[in-house]
Design a protein around this motif. Structure first.
Motif, mmCIF file in Angstrom:
data_model
loop_
_atom_site.group_PDB
_atom_site.id
_atom_site.type_symbol
_atom_site.label_atom_id
_atom_site.label_comp_id
_atom_site.label_asym_id
_atom_site.label_seq_id
_atom_site.Cartn_x
_atom_site.Cartn_y
_atom_site.Cartn_z
ATOM 1 N N MET A 1 36.090 36.787 37.804
ATOM 2 C CA MET A 1 36.765 36.762 39.089
ATOM 3 C C MET A 1 38.267 36.787 38.861
ATOM 4 S SD MET A 1 35.256 35.771 42.136
ATOM 5 C CE MET A 1 35.706 35.039 43.642
ATOM 6 N N ALA A 2 39.021 37.251 39.806
ATOM 7 C CA ALA A 2 40.453 37.332 39.561
ATOM 8 C C ALA A 2 41.253 37.068 40.825
ATOM 9 C CB ALA A 2 40.818 38.686 39.003
ATOM 10 N N TRP A 3 40.698 36.285 41.710
ATOM 11 C CA TRP A 3 41.458 35.992 42.918
ATOM 12 C C TRP A 3 42.363 34.812 42.659
ATOM 13 C CZ3 TRP A 3 36.339 36.537 45.879
ATOM 14 C CH2 TRP A 3 36.177 37.871 46.277
ATOM 15 N N THR A 93 35.838 36.079 27.375
ATOM 16 C CA THR A 93 34.897 37.145 27.745
ATOM 17 C C THR A 93 35.598 38.330 28.409
ATOM 18 O OG1 THR A 93 34.455 36.125 29.904
ATOM 19 C CG2 THR A 93 32.959 35.549 28.067
ATOM 20 N N HIS A 94 36.768 38.107 29.018
ATOM 21 C CA HIS A 94 37.600 39.167 29.591
ATOM 22 C C HIS A 94 38.943 38.554 29.974
ATOM 23 C CE1 HIS A 94 35.757 37.300 33.086
ATOM 24 N NE2 HIS A 94 36.553 37.961 33.920
ATOM 25 N N HIS A 95 39.851 39.333 30.583
ATOM 26 C CA HIS A 95 41.237 38.887 30.707
ATOM 27 C C HIS A 95 41.562 38.072 31.954
ATOM 28 C CE1 HIS A 95 41.324 42.425 33.363
ATOM 29 N NE2 HIS A 95 42.428 41.933 33.893
ATOM 30 N N HIS A 96 40.664 37.974 32.922
ATOM 31 C CA HIS A 96 41.011 37.354 34.202
ATOM 32 C C HIS A 96 41.486 35.901 34.054
ATOM 33 C CE1 HIS A 96 38.546 40.508 36.606
ATOM 34 N NE2 HIS A 96 39.807 40.865 36.432
ATOM 35 N N GLY A 97 42.385 35.523 34.981
ATOM 36 C CA GLY A 97 43.069 34.240 34.886
ATOM 37 C C GLY A 97 42.177 33.017 34.962
ATOM 38 N N ASP A 98 41.012 33.139 35.599
ATOM 39 C CA ASP A 98 40.113 31.978 35.662
ATOM 40 C C ASP A 98 39.231 31.893 34.405
ATOM 41 O OD1 ASP A 98 38.885 34.344 36.660
ATOM 42 O OD2 ASP A 98 37.295 33.169 37.591
ATOM 43 N N HIS A 99 39.500 32.767 33.425
ATOM 44 C CA HIS A 99 38.808 32.730 32.130
ATOM 45 C C HIS A 99 39.782 32.608 30.960
ATOM 46 C CE1 HIS A 99 34.836 34.015 33.815
ATOM 47 N NE2 HIS A 99 35.660 34.369 34.795
ATOM 48 N N THR A 100 41.076 32.928 31.199
ATOM 49 C CA THR A 100 42.084 32.867 30.130
ATOM 50 C C THR A 100 43.238 31.923 30.473
ATOM 51 O OG1 THR A 100 43.325 34.725 31.093
ATOM 52 C CG2 THR A 100 41.663 35.276 29.427
ATOM 53 N N GLY A 164 32.656 47.436 32.660
ATOM 54 C CA GLY A 164 31.751 46.787 33.623
ATOM 55 C C GLY A 164 32.577 46.115 34.694
ATOM 56 N N HIS A 165 32.682 44.792 34.610
ATOM 57 C CA HIS A 165 33.487 43.999 35.544
ATOM 58 C C HIS A 165 34.979 44.297 35.360
ATOM 59 C CE1 HIS A 165 34.986 40.378 37.545
ATOM 60 N NE2 HIS A 165 35.531 39.956 36.417
ATOM 61 N N THR A 166 35.368 44.610 34.104
ATOM 62 C CA THR A 166 36.716 45.060 33.744
ATOM 63 C C THR A 166 36.530 46.115 32.642
ATOM 64 O OG1 THR A 166 37.045 43.536 31.877
ATOM 65 C CG2 THR A 166 37.596 42.692 34.085
ATOM 66 N N GLY A 183 30.063 35.930 30.672
ATOM 67 C CA GLY A 183 31.329 36.042 31.394
ATOM 68 C C GLY A 183 31.065 36.529 32.810
ATOM 69 N N ASP A 184 31.944 37.390 33.318
ATOM 70 C CA ASP A 184 31.776 37.870 34.695
ATOM 71 C C ASP A 184 30.935 39.137 34.776
ATOM 72 O OD1 ASP A 184 33.100 35.720 35.622
ATOM 73 O OD2 ASP A 184 34.832 36.792 36.418
ATOM 74 N N LEU A 185 30.232 39.454 33.689
ATOM 75 C CA LEU A 185 29.213 40.507 33.818
ATOM 76 C C LEU A 185 28.062 39.986 34.664
ATOM 77 C CD1 LEU A 185 29.260 41.960 30.195
ATOM 78 C CD2 LEU A 185 30.118 43.036 32.303
HETATM 79 ZN ZN ZN Z 1 36.547 38.092 36.148
#
Ligand code: ZN
Length: 301
Positions: A1-3, A93-100, A164-166, A183-185
């Protein structure tokens, strides 16, 4: 997610206008830290943002994703009570702010931050757009297709299955525990965020889910980035197949609309996908997915 919060409030006000508040993502509701044991020293940490996965044993300490700075601190404090080791690897798992967003908190305690090759660039571009470059900590170990490391009596591996998601998602597998962090997959029974500017492809996403299942077995436990209200952020292959079916229904709906000559607005103006009875959908969140699918299909992708 990236909101981020501003977008979240915007979504909330839209949802209020539509009378659908009960189905809006509300991270704040899950604000107390919770460690969950899963299998063989592998578990999940829940607080706010994408689910964190962890491995804690005498010989290894691994963290998958880092949520936000404040929740990362709560996670790190809890991990320190379970182990005095340095963290052998933080894996994004990817770059989005709620994961990094918590990378910076973990950094002094971690030997390396691991991610797909595309992640540092995507993370930097997103930070640039939001003006929060100073809050970023970037992965220093990157790979194109697969990565693997011994972690005491466990082996941790990761694989990129394409966009995929990114454009930089990986699935992270604790091989002996047979636990996979998606991750967000995976957005379990909830409209996903599809980051088209960040390299997402709905059709790639749809096709990679069965490939992940093929790479594992019927006993594999999957951890998900997010889930619809009342649904778990972990489960089995049937959840991945349901998400594949969801995307198939999205592509089908948009393709039919295009064939019938309907406008993008008409195509996106539904609040529930045919056959997808369990998904927590709103006109706003489903509209986002349908609009991205419309862009993809119109561009012949
Ligand atoms: Zn995400």
């Amino acid at each position: 997610m990236a909101w981020d919060r501003r977008e979240f409030l915007h979504v909330t006000s839209l949802a209020l206008a539509g009378g659908a508040l009960g189905r809006v993502p509300l991270w704040a509701q899950d604000a107390s830290p919770r460690f969950e044991d899963l299998r063989r020293n592998v578990g999940a940490f829940h607080m706010r943002g994408g689910t964190i996965g962890w491995l804690v044993s005498d010989d290894a300490l691994i963290v998958v994703d880092s949520q936000f700075p404040d929740t990362a601190e709560a996670c790190l404090n809890g991990l320190k009570m379970r182990s005095s080791r340095m963290i052998d690897a933080v894996v994004n798992t990817h770059h989005h702010g709620d994961h990094t967003g918590g990378n910076k908190v973990f950094r002094p305690a971690a030997r390396q931050i691991v991610a797909h090759t595309n992640v540092p660039g995507l993370q930097q571009r997103a930070a640039n757009q939001r003006g929060n470059e100073a809050d970023q900590e970037y992965p220093d170990t990157t790979f194109d297709e697969t990565w693997r490391m011994d972690a005491g009596d466990e082996v941790v591996s990761a694989k990129h299955y394409g966009p995929g998601h990114t454009g930089g998602d990986i699935a992270v597998t604790f091989e002996r525990a047979n636990v996979v962090h998606m991750g967000d997959l995976m957005f379990n029974r909830r409209d996903p965020f599809v980051d088209r500017p960040g390299g997402a492809r709905i059709r790639g996403w749809m096709e990679l889910l069965p490939q992940v299942i093929d790479d594992h077995d019927s006993d594999t436990l999957y951890i998900y980035g997010h889930a619809g209200e009342g649904f778990d952020v972990k489960g089995g292959a049937e959840d991945l197949l349901l998400q594949r079916d969801y995307f198939a229904a999205v592509v089908e709906h948009v393709s039919r609309g295009l064939e019938a000559g309907r406008s993008q607005e008409e195509i996106a103006a539904i609040d529930r996908l045919p056959g997808m009875t369990e998904h927590a959908s709103t006109a706003q969140s489903l509209g986002h997915v349908l609009n991205v699918a419309h862009e993809e299909l119109s561009a012949g992708q």
